[in-house]
Write a protein that holds these residues in place. Sequence first.
Motif, PDB file in Angstrom:
ATOM      1  N   PHE A  99     -32.144  13.210  13.976  1.00  0.00           N
ATOM      2  CA  PHE A  99     -32.534  14.402  13.221  1.00  0.00           C
ATOM      3  C   PHE A  99     -33.966  14.802  13.561  1.00  0.00           C
ATOM      4  CE2 PHE A  99     -28.994  13.288  10.300  1.00  0.00           C
ATOM      5  CZ  PHE A  99     -28.362  14.520  10.294  1.00  0.00           C
ATOM      6  N   GLY A 100     -34.865  13.831  13.625  1.00  0.00           N
ATOM      7  CA  GLY A 100     -36.264  14.155  13.939  1.00  0.00           C
ATOM      8  C   GLY A 100     -36.421  14.723  15.334  1.00  0.00           C
ATOM      9  N   ILE A 101     -35.833  14.046  16.323  1.00  0.00           N
ATOM     10  CA  ILE A 101     -35.967  14.499  17.710  1.00  0.00           C
ATOM     11  C   ILE A 101     -35.162  15.780  17.930  1.00  0.00           C
ATOM     12  CG2 ILE A 101     -35.455  13.902  20.115  1.00  0.00           C
ATOM     13  CD1 ILE A 101     -36.114  11.019  19.433  1.00  0.00           C
ATOM     14  N   GLY A 102     -34.000  15.909  17.288  1.00  0.00           N
ATOM     15  CA  GLY A 102     -33.198  17.125  17.436  1.00  0.00           C
ATOM     16  C   GLY A 102     -33.931  18.353  16.928  1.00  0.00           C
ATOM     17  N   GLY A 405     -30.236  13.421  19.589  1.00  0.00           N
ATOM     18  CA  GLY A 405     -31.039  14.578  19.215  1.00  0.00           C
ATOM     19  C   GLY A 405     -30.813  15.764  20.124  1.00  0.00           C
ATOM     20  N   VAL A 406     -30.674  15.523  21.429  1.00  0.00           N
ATOM     21  CA  VAL A 406     -30.407  16.607  22.375  1.00  0.00           C
ATOM     22  C   VAL A 406     -29.040  17.236  22.093  1.00  0.00           C
ATOM     23  CG1 VAL A 406     -29.961  17.127  24.804  1.00  0.00           C
ATOM     24  CG2 VAL A 406     -31.929  15.737  24.184  1.00  0.00           C
ATOM     25  N   VAL A 407     -28.051  16.397  21.798  1.00  0.00           N
ATOM     26  CA  VAL A 407     -26.728  16.931  21.442  1.00  0.00           C
ATOM     27  C   VAL A 407     -26.833  17.798  20.189  1.00  0.00           C
ATOM     28  CG1 VAL A 407     -24.402  16.310  20.706  1.00  0.00           C
ATOM     29  CG2 VAL A 407     -25.514  15.014  22.536  1.00  0.00           C
ATOM     30  N   LEU A 408     -27.578  17.299  19.190  1.00  0.00           N
ATOM     31  CA  LEU A 408     -27.760  18.065  17.958  1.00  0.00           C
ATOM     32  C   LEU A 408     -28.490  19.375  18.238  1.00  0.00           C
ATOM     33  CD1 LEU A 408     -27.328  17.895  14.869  1.00  0.00           C
ATOM     34  CD2 LEU A 408     -29.606  16.881  14.714  1.00  0.00           C
ATOM     35  N   ALA A 409     -29.511  19.328  19.110  1.00  0.00           N
ATOM     36  CA  ALA A 409     -30.255  20.540  19.455  1.00  0.00           C
ATOM     37  C   ALA A 409     -29.363  21.537  20.181  1.00  0.00           C
ATOM     38  CB  ALA A 409     -31.459  20.177  20.325  1.00  0.00           C
ATOM     39  N   VAL A 411     -26.215  21.982  19.842  1.00  0.00           N
ATOM     40  CA  VAL A 411     -25.274  22.586  18.887  1.00  0.00           C
ATOM     41  C   VAL A 411     -25.980  23.575  17.966  1.00  0.00           C
ATOM     42  CG1 VAL A 411     -23.753  22.059  16.936  1.00  0.00           C
ATOM     43  CG2 VAL A 411     -23.716  20.623  18.977  1.00  0.00           C
ATOM     44  N   SER A 412     -27.235  23.302  17.600  1.00  0.00           N
ATOM     45  CA  SER A 412     -27.888  24.069  16.538  1.00  0.00           C
ATOM     46  C   SER A 412     -28.858  25.139  17.032  1.00  0.00           C
ATOM     47  CB  SER A 412     -28.648  23.107  15.612  1.00  0.00           C
ATOM     48  OG  SER A 412     -29.597  22.344  16.335  1.00  0.00           O
ATOM     49  N   ILE A 413     -29.172  25.184  18.316  1.00  0.00           N
ATOM     50  CA  ILE A 413     -30.226  26.097  18.770  1.00  0.00           C
ATOM     51  C   ILE A 413     -29.820  27.564  18.604  1.00  0.00           C
ATOM     52  CG2 ILE A 413     -29.496  26.023  21.198  1.00  0.00           C
ATOM     53  CD1 ILE A 413     -32.518  26.189  21.872  1.00  0.00           C
ATOM     54  N   HIS A 414     -28.593  27.918  18.923  1.00  0.00           N
ATOM     55  CA  HIS A 414     -28.191  29.321  18.806  1.00  0.00           C
ATOM     56  C   HIS A 414     -28.037  29.752  17.341  1.00  0.00           C
ATOM     57  CE1 HIS A 414     -27.962  30.000  23.062  1.00  0.00           C
ATOM     58  NE2 HIS A 414     -27.170  28.958  23.229  1.00  0.00           N
ATOM     59  N   PRO A 415     -27.470  28.918  16.449  1.00  0.00           N
ATOM     60  CA  PRO A 415     -27.507  29.299  15.031  1.00  0.00           C
ATOM     61  C   PRO A 415     -28.927  29.464  14.497  1.00  0.00           C
ATOM     62  CG  PRO A 415     -25.879  27.588  15.377  1.00  0.00           C
ATOM     63  CD  PRO A 415     -26.610  27.749  16.676  1.00  0.00           C
ATOM     64  N   PHE A 416     -29.858  28.651  14.973  1.00  0.00           N
ATOM     65  CA  PHE A 416     -31.246  28.777  14.519  1.00  0.00           C
ATOM     66  C   PHE A 416     -31.837  30.118  14.965  1.00  0.00           C
ATOM     67  CE2 PHE A 416     -35.807  28.332  15.349  1.00  0.00           C
ATOM     68  CZ  PHE A 416     -36.253  27.955  14.093  1.00  0.00           C
ATOM     69  N   LEU A 432     -31.515  25.432  26.405  1.00  0.00           N
ATOM     70  CA  LEU A 432     -32.062  24.146  26.837  1.00  0.00           C
ATOM     71  C   LEU A 432     -32.128  24.135  28.359  1.00  0.00           C
ATOM     72  CD1 LEU A 432     -30.146  21.613  24.536  1.00  0.00           C
ATOM     73  CD2 LEU A 432     -32.274  22.814  24.089  1.00  0.00           C
ATOM     74  N   ASP A 433     -33.324  23.924  28.909  1.00  0.00           N
ATOM     75  CA  ASP A 433     -33.457  23.802  30.353  1.00  0.00           C
ATOM     76  C   ASP A 433     -34.106  22.458  30.670  1.00  0.00           C
ATOM     77  OD1 ASP A 433     -36.089  24.113  29.638  1.00  0.00           O
ATOM     78  OD2 ASP A 433     -36.379  26.035  30.628  1.00  0.00           O
ATOM     79  N   TRP A 434     -34.479  22.254  31.935  1.00  0.00           N
ATOM     80  CA  TRP A 434     -35.001  20.951  32.335  1.00  0.00           C
ATOM     81  C   TRP A 434     -36.325  20.640  31.641  1.00  0.00           C
ATOM     82  CZ3 TRP A 434     -39.753  20.518  34.643  1.00  0.00           C
ATOM     83  CH2 TRP A 434     -40.303  21.685  35.196  1.00  0.00           C
ATOM     84  N   ARG A 435     -37.121  21.659  31.341  1.00  0.00           N
ATOM     85  CA  ARG A 435     -38.382  21.411  30.636  1.00  0.00           C
ATOM     86  C   ARG A 435     -38.113  20.858  29.249  1.00  0.00           C
ATOM     87  NH1 ARG A 435     -38.692  26.405  32.923  1.00  0.00           N
ATOM     88  NH2 ARG A 435     -40.187  26.732  34.605  1.00  0.00           N
TER      89      ARG A 435
END
Length: 880
Positions: A99-102, A405-409, A411-416, A432-435
């Motif tokens: 959760f923290g890293i995501g 966390g990356v998996v969570l990010a 999933v949630s980046i577009h709703p955010f 999400l890109d390489w950076r």
Amino acid sequence: MNWWKRLWRRTQMEAQLEKELSFHLEQHMSQLVARGRAPDEARREARLSLGGPELVKEKCRDARGTHWLEDLLQDTRYALRTFRQNPGFTLVALLILSFGIGATTVMFAVINSVLLRPLSYPEPDRLVTLRLFTEQIGELWGFSNLDFGDVKRESQTLALAAWTYGGGTISEPGEPEYVKGRQISAELFSTLGISPVQGRAFLPDEDRPGAAPLAIISYGLWQRDFGGGPSTIGRSLVYDGKPYTVVGIAPAGFQLDGESDLFTPLEPRRNTDPRMQNRRARFLRVMGRLRPGFGLAEGRAELALIARHLAEEYPKSNTGLSMIAYPLQKELVGDVGSTLWLLLCAVGLVLLIACVNIASLLLARAVSRERELAMGVALGAGRSRLARQCLTESAILGLGGGVLGVVLAFVSIHPFVAFWPGSLPRAEEVHLDWRVLVFAVGASFLSGLLFGLAPALRVPVRGVEQTLRAGARSIAGSSRRWHSAFVISEIAVAVVLLVSAGMLGHTLLALSSLDPGFNVHDVIAARFALSPGTLGNPEQVREAWQDVLDRARRVPGVDSVTLAGIIPMREGENSLPYWTTATPPPPNHESVALASCVSPDYLKVMGIPLRQGRFFTEHDRIGSEPVVVIDDNLAQHAFGTKDAVGKRIWIPAMSPSPVLVVGIVGHVRHWGLAADDQSRVRDQMYYPFAQVPAPLLHFFSSIMSIAARTTIPPLKVVEAFRRELRGAAGDQALYEVRTMEQLVSASLARQRFLLLLFGIFAGLALLLACIGIYGVLAYLTNQRVPEIGVRMTLGAKPLEVMRLLLGESLVMIFIGVGVGIIAALAAGRILNRLVEGMRPADVSTFAITIPVLVIATLFASFVPARRASRVDPVSALRQQ
């Protein structure tokens, strides 16, 4: 042989090493036996001479250069085996970290896409936007068309282009529809360094008065109305009653301050738009590209020279006017950067609490494993070797949390992004890109290092014998200090987030209670596009607008209707200079007011109070005396009194002669409940739409809105409005329909958004702090069971034991609260600078949030303290 091959062939090399050592041992034994030694004694002396096979093997492995990697693999296997044996601890730690890293990864992905990633144009760092600046007003986003032409001709460092807003009705092909448009100079596409996906951009000869009407359409319009076919180039469309030839298709996603479907040349408007010849009419957005060999500093220096030259040549309009160039990305991003960095700091604090929580758990495990670690030291392992083992465990845990966390990010980046209030700049580029992945990996390893450091420092190097002899429940004072420090830091961070959320909540309540200056209930407002066939004749325009009002009044549920050039709290402004004496002030030093042209029922529809005098009537029209109604702010500012009815003010944009003030109305928070107090233009004036000069009617018709007060819920009249107002030709359009309640609510959308996120972060921080203090106190009390047994044997009562443990917990809580209050005061100053309308932290905010935290953490402390108070003294002493 390189190190990778040596590692890959490790098994073979180990076998060769074993054979070689055996060979040397046998050779030395043979030599000793030949000298008369007994075989057993010869073997013993040979082993002593060799120095011990395992030690020799270690030295040989070190010489290969792969020992560190072998140790890493060994530590990794050991860590995975340990985690498999403790699934509960592993699952909790991974969930907290994910959760923290995501959340942190989501915020960095948005910041990377919006703020850090270069614009998707060739050489984006050479693109700039131009602004004007005056001491009286500050920065101005718009250039006049004449100033733009002069700067474009004189500049040697910048290739310039300009555009302005537009829009109209496309009546063919297909059904009539209103579309947003932009008028652009011929150089715009080449300045940005892009080309249409089909066709071409405008040529210089096509951006002139009298040129044939041409258009570039958006990729979306091409797909929607033309089927995306290659034959679109050269086809005709009817826009605002005039046929245009399509010469190009803009790239997908191309925007100029929002989406637009039609791009037309700018200069052909010179014959129809009076602003094109007015040096004071600053309505063009200007951008440029630095020419090869020149930098931003040279461009700014040249603009300063050009501004001085124009001020000398045109003193009435350009005196005191300077020109500034900024990177284009700054213009596109706007003020969203401060909000994004603020949110990243907030989620960073949540991640910090998560790391401290896991560090506390790992430290407890490390203390319970002290005998194991001491045994390793006794067997010859160095402190660095054991520390690496502890850090490897935490790094693997951090990396596992990072993957989740990356998996969570993902999933949630577009709703955010969709949840962001209003429109997020460059939202279509957020992904999400390489950076972002590198950031997530770095955050994972950094988190692992952070929460693995304390256990690594607990590796025993002195007192190994005492550690091996110590009981399983012994606990060092340094461990208690570490645990206390972790609890204090968690509580301090939780205080910062709780107080910040409290400040935002207090701010939102205070702003929501402000009077917007009008009655927000039961009012609907919408932009309106007249039939293109009426726009050529001023008399027809006036008749068409009157017909719109008459038709709107016939809609069931409508009480009253008005026209307005500007709707409060919606995008759009018309700032006009004014003065109160016959002698005008120096150029660009005039006072400025927000001016809106309205019809007579405006006050009735909007519910704005009339303070003095009268509002407009049907008699205020072309040919009658020019009149104006001002708000009480302008009356006080201009005349030093709110009794200004009958006075006159000079407004050159409206009339060459002074204009009569016939009424004073209340101030309206046009810029929003939060932003109005800090706006640079707060004076307001209204003038009759019926007195707009004929040459300006075409332009004003493109910006007019219609508003209606209803006797039923406003949104229920929208469809009836649309049907009634389509007109005889069916080509009139109602668009951007909003209720005034929606507009008022939207003015606080960012504050509401921040409150929601900070509330979530504060809740997570409080939950993690409670979990942390519960875990630490449960562990410490469990380690102190023998001590508690002794105390109770000597006469201590359960209540006294509970009071002792809760007192120790309270000390940690109050220290954490004290540190957190200091940090929260600093955080409050940051919020005051970054959030519009932010109220400073007051005693009530602390009085509400601090007790909530203290009560929650005390409750978390109560459970282990109560359990400890029920310990059986005999059983406790037997455990020692």
